[in-house]
Design a protein around this motif. Structure first.
Motif, mmCIF file in Angstrom:
data_model
loop_
_atom_site.group_PDB
_atom_site.id
_atom_site.type_symbol
_atom_site.label_atom_id
_atom_site.label_comp_id
_atom_site.label_asym_id
_atom_site.label_seq_id
_atom_site.Cartn_x
_atom_site.Cartn_y
_atom_site.Cartn_z
ATOM 1 N N GLU A 284 16.851 -6.456 -105.901
ATOM 2 C CA GLU A 284 16.465 -6.222 -107.593
ATOM 3 C C GLU A 284 14.923 -5.427 -107.961
ATOM 4 N N GLU A 285 15.589 -5.237 -109.259
ATOM 5 C CA GLU A 285 13.439 -5.221 -110.123
ATOM 6 C C GLU A 285 13.387 -6.424 -110.707
ATOM 7 N N PHE A 286 11.425 -6.019 -110.127
ATOM 8 C CA PHE A 286 10.667 -7.221 -110.704
ATOM 9 C C PHE A 286 9.013 -7.424 -110.530
ATOM 10 N N GLU A 287 8.616 -7.768 -110.922
ATOM 11 C CA GLU A 287 6.823 -6.861 -112.045
ATOM 12 C C GLU A 287 6.463 -7.948 -110.849
ATOM 13 N N CYS A 288 5.292 -7.506 -110.390
ATOM 14 C CA CYS A 288 3.669 -8.286 -109.232
ATOM 15 C C CYS A 288 3.230 -7.337 -109.506
ATOM 16 N N ASP A 289 2.091 -7.559 -108.946
ATOM 17 C CA ASP A 289 0.484 -6.896 -108.651
ATOM 18 C C ASP A 289 0.803 -5.924 -107.335
ATOM 19 N N ILE A 290 1.469 -4.880 -107.932
ATOM 20 C CA ILE A 290 1.723 -4.712 -106.182
ATOM 21 C C ILE A 290 -0.128 -4.373 -105.401
ATOM 22 N N ASN A 291 -0.365 -3.850 -105.733
ATOM 23 C CA ASN A 291 -2.013 -4.494 -104.868
ATOM 24 C C ASN A 291 -2.079 -5.255 -104.153
ATOM 25 N N ARG A 292 -1.861 -6.854 -105.162
ATOM 26 C CA ARG A 292 -2.023 -7.969 -104.656
ATOM 27 C C ARG A 292 -1.289 -8.360 -103.131
ATOM 28 N N VAL A 293 -0.158 -7.586 -103.632
ATOM 29 C CA VAL A 293 1.106 -8.473 -103.036
ATOM 30 C C VAL A 293 0.182 -7.412 -101.611
ATOM 31 N N GLY A 294 0.078 -6.302 -101.788
ATOM 32 C CA GLY A 294 -0.306 -5.411 -100.216
ATOM 33 C C GLY A 294 -1.729 -5.505 -99.787
ATOM 34 N N GLN A 295 -2.558 -6.551 -100.537
ATOM 35 C CA GLN A 295 -3.852 -7.796 -100.270
ATOM 36 C C GLN A 295 -3.344 -8.525 -99.334
ATOM 37 N N LEU A 296 -2.237 -9.262 -99.932
ATOM 38 C CA LEU A 296 -1.563 -10.445 -98.891
ATOM 39 C C LEU A 296 -1.134 -10.122 -97.723
ATOM 40 N N LEU A 297 -0.192 -8.981 -97.609
ATOM 41 C CA LEU A 297 1.181 -8.611 -96.602
ATOM 42 C C LEU A 297 -0.044 -7.728 -95.647
ATOM 43 N N SER A 298 -1.867 -7.160 -96.379
ATOM 44 C CA SER A 298 -2.865 -7.125 -94.921
ATOM 45 C C SER A 298 -3.456 -8.317 -94.289
ATOM 46 N N ASN A 299 -3.487 -9.448 -95.033
ATOM 47 C CA ASN A 299 -4.484 -10.860 -94.929
ATOM 48 C C ASN A 299 -2.786 -11.440 -93.476
ATOM 49 N N LEU A 300 -1.754 -11.094 -93.827
ATOM 50 C CA LEU A 300 -0.603 -12.255 -92.588
ATOM 51 C C LEU A 300 -0.805 -11.028 -91.899
ATOM 52 N N LEU A 301 -0.876 -10.244 -92.049
ATOM 53 C CA LEU A 301 -1.018 -8.969 -90.404
ATOM 54 C C LEU A 301 -1.760 -9.498 -89.616
ATOM 55 N N SER A 302 -2.479 -9.292 -90.360
ATOM 56 C CA SER A 302 -4.203 -9.658 -90.190
ATOM 57 C C SER A 302 -3.970 -10.757 -89.123
ATOM 58 N N ASN A 303 -3.519 -12.101 -89.502
ATOM 59 C CA ASN A 303 -3.935 -13.142 -89.250
ATOM 60 C C ASN A 303 -2.611 -12.911 -87.399
ATOM 61 N N ALA A 304 -1.854 -12.018 -87.760
ATOM 62 C CA ALA A 304 -0.302 -12.358 -87.008
ATOM 63 C C ALA A 304 -1.407 -12.087 -86.026
ATOM 64 N N VAL A 305 -1.815 -10.963 -86.034
ATOM 65 C CA VAL A 305 -2.524 -9.783 -84.617
ATOM 66 C C VAL A 305 -3.535 -10.718 -84.167
ATOM 67 N N LYS A 306 -4.203 -10.997 -85.048
ATOM 68 C CA LYS A 306 -5.458 -11.468 -83.842
ATOM 69 C C LYS A 306 -4.275 -13.493 -83.457
ATOM 70 N N HIS A 307 -3.358 -13.879 -83.442
ATOM 71 C CA HIS A 307 -2.876 -14.805 -82.867
ATOM 72 C C HIS A 307 -1.390 -14.339 -82.490
ATOM 73 N N GLY A 308 -0.874 -13.334 -82.462
ATOM 74 C CA GLY A 308 0.464 -12.993 -81.730
ATOM 75 C C GLY A 308 0.393 -12.948 -80.734
ATOM 76 N N ASP A 309 1.497 -13.075 -79.812
ATOM 77 C CA ASP A 309 1.499 -12.057 -77.860
ATOM 78 C C ASP A 309 1.805 -10.583 -78.855
ATOM 79 N N PRO A 310 0.520 -10.064 -78.119
ATOM 80 C CA PRO A 310 0.324 -8.599 -77.812
ATOM 81 C C PRO A 310 1.712 -7.900 -77.547
ATOM 82 N N ASN A 311 2.623 -8.715 -76.548
ATOM 83 C CA ASN A 311 3.244 -7.990 -75.501
ATOM 84 C C ASN A 311 5.062 -7.798 -77.066
ATOM 85 N N LYS A 312 5.495 -8.936 -77.596
ATOM 86 C CA LYS A 312 6.347 -8.878 -78.729
ATOM 87 C C LYS A 312 5.781 -8.429 -79.815
#
Length: 405
Positions: A284-312
């Motif tokens: 579906e079409e929708f409006e968002c701030d693309i760069n801010r969504v990218g920043q949000l994703l980067s923070n979530l992925l960085s958080n997952a990297v820090k706390h996630g199991d590296p073997n999974k």
């Protein structure tokens, strides 16, 4: 004649001149009593100063002019705090021999004290005339009582307003200094971090020993980490200065998809121990701030990297369907204690995990602020097997926090 006045008295005079009702008050007094000179005077234990006057007898007192205090009846009013009313000096037993009427040439005189809200004596509302006048009536007394109270109210209201304006100006000045600091911080830190990353890229393209390549990779990974910390710190500082997260909205699914894949690739390149799987379905079409969504994703992925199991694997999904856009990041690893889940999205909160000692505790807070700016939410689910963070927002035209054109 005007004399040099202390700053505090200049301020008091200026306050009276700011009260737009004072000229009307003096006019009404003259019209009601038949007196041809009326004034508001600032009276201290040392001075009698004209704040504003209406003069139809050429008495000669204008704003800022003063009289010798001891030659005025207002000095006595300051001492005993009672009004003085003289209808005709020559027939008044108390004032017929008084030097003041003879010195200034008046027959009728009326003066009421003006008190501040705190009870402090400010000055007088007075009127004089060379001719006798009918003054000692209930109507005239009530009139002067009303006007002195009105002037007192305005004095305090204006001073409170001026103080508030001064405080506001001070806060604005402080805010401008903070904004300048933030701008300098962003410029002076981002540039060297970018240069560091560029130098690391150059080194990685060269035929270097394996140890040197690993060191260059570490430098590049560290520069990305520093860039993320700087971005989060700047967003936090701006948010607490009142700006919040500002959005630049656009409707471009392809650009959003490209940025999501780019962010995943960057994180995977820096953190090669972790596999990141992606699922992107933007139906579906929708409006968002693309760069801010990218920043949000980067923070979530960085958080997952820090706390996630590296073997999974770390799983990322971005979906736009059924009236909602959702972005989820899941990782396998230890469960987040329920007591800490409520604190995750607060600024400077950290789990104190050994793999997160260098964090500022701002990443998830910035995620929640980006979500809030989109009228969306951030949620977390955590079990003994998996932790999943979800950003969700309704799919509709978003106008919140959009900069003015």
């Amino acid at each position: 004649m005007p004399t040099v006045l202390p700053q505090s008295l200049q301020k008091d005079i200026h306050t009276i001149t700011q009260i737009s009702a004072v000229p009307s008050i003096l006019n009404i007094i003259c019209q009601t009593t038949g007196m041809r000179f009326a004034a508001v005077a600032r009276v201290t234990d040392e001075r009698w100063i004209t704040c504003m006057s209406k003069d139809e007898i050429e008495f000669g007192l204008q704003t800022g002019d003063d009289l010798v205090l001891e030659t005025t009846i207002c000095n006595e009013i300051r001492q005993h705090a009672l009004p003085v009313i003289i209808e005709e000096v020559t027939k008044n037993a108390t004032f017929c021999e008084h030097p003041t009427p003879a010195q200034y040439g008046f027959q009728s005189y009326i003066s009421f004290p003006i008190f501040r809200k705190n009870g402090e004596f400010f000055g007088t509302l007075c009127a004089i005339d060379p001719k006798p006048a009918k003054l000692d009536t209930k109507e005239v007394r009530d009139l002067f009582e009303l006007y002195t109270q009105l002037i007192s109210f305005h004095i305090d209201a204006l001073e409170e307003l001026n103080q508030s304006n001064q405080n506001l100006q001070k806060e604005r000045t402080i805010g401008e200094l903070r904004e300048t600091f933030i701008a300098v911080l962003g410029h002076d830190l981002r540039n060297p971090v970018g240069t560091t990353r560029m130098c690391a890229d150059i080194l990685l393209k060269m035929d270097l020993p394996e140890l040197a390549n690993r060191q260059a990779s570490t430098i590049k990974a560290t520069s990305y980490r520093m860039q993320g910390l700087i971005d989060n710190l700047l967003d936090f500082a701006k948010g607490h200065l009142g700006d919040g997260i500002r959005l630049e909205l656009s409707n471009n699914k392809q650009a959003l998809k490209k940025l999501i894949l780019q962010v995943c690739k960057e994180i995977a390149t820096v953190e090669q121990e972790h596999e990141i799987t992606t699922q992107i379905q933007l139906k579906e079409e929708f409006e968002c701030d693309i760069n801010r969504v990218g920043q949000l994703l980067s923070n979530l992925l960085s958080n997952a990297v820090k706390h996630g199991d590296p073997n999974k694997p770390i799983r990322m999904a971005a979906l736009a369907e059924d009236g909602w856009f959702t972005l989820t990041v899941s990782n396998f690893g230890p469960q987040i204690p329920p007591a800490k889940k409520a604190e995750l999205f607060k600024p400077f909160f950290t789990t104190n995990a050994t793999n997160n000692k260098s964090g500022l505790g701002l990443g998830l807070y910035i995620c929640s602020e980006i979500a809030r700016a989109h009228n969306g939410t951030m949620q977390v689910e955590s079990t003994t097997e998996q932790t999943k963070f979800t950003f969700s927002m309704p799919i509709k035209a978003q106008k919140k926090n959009q900069p003015a054109d």
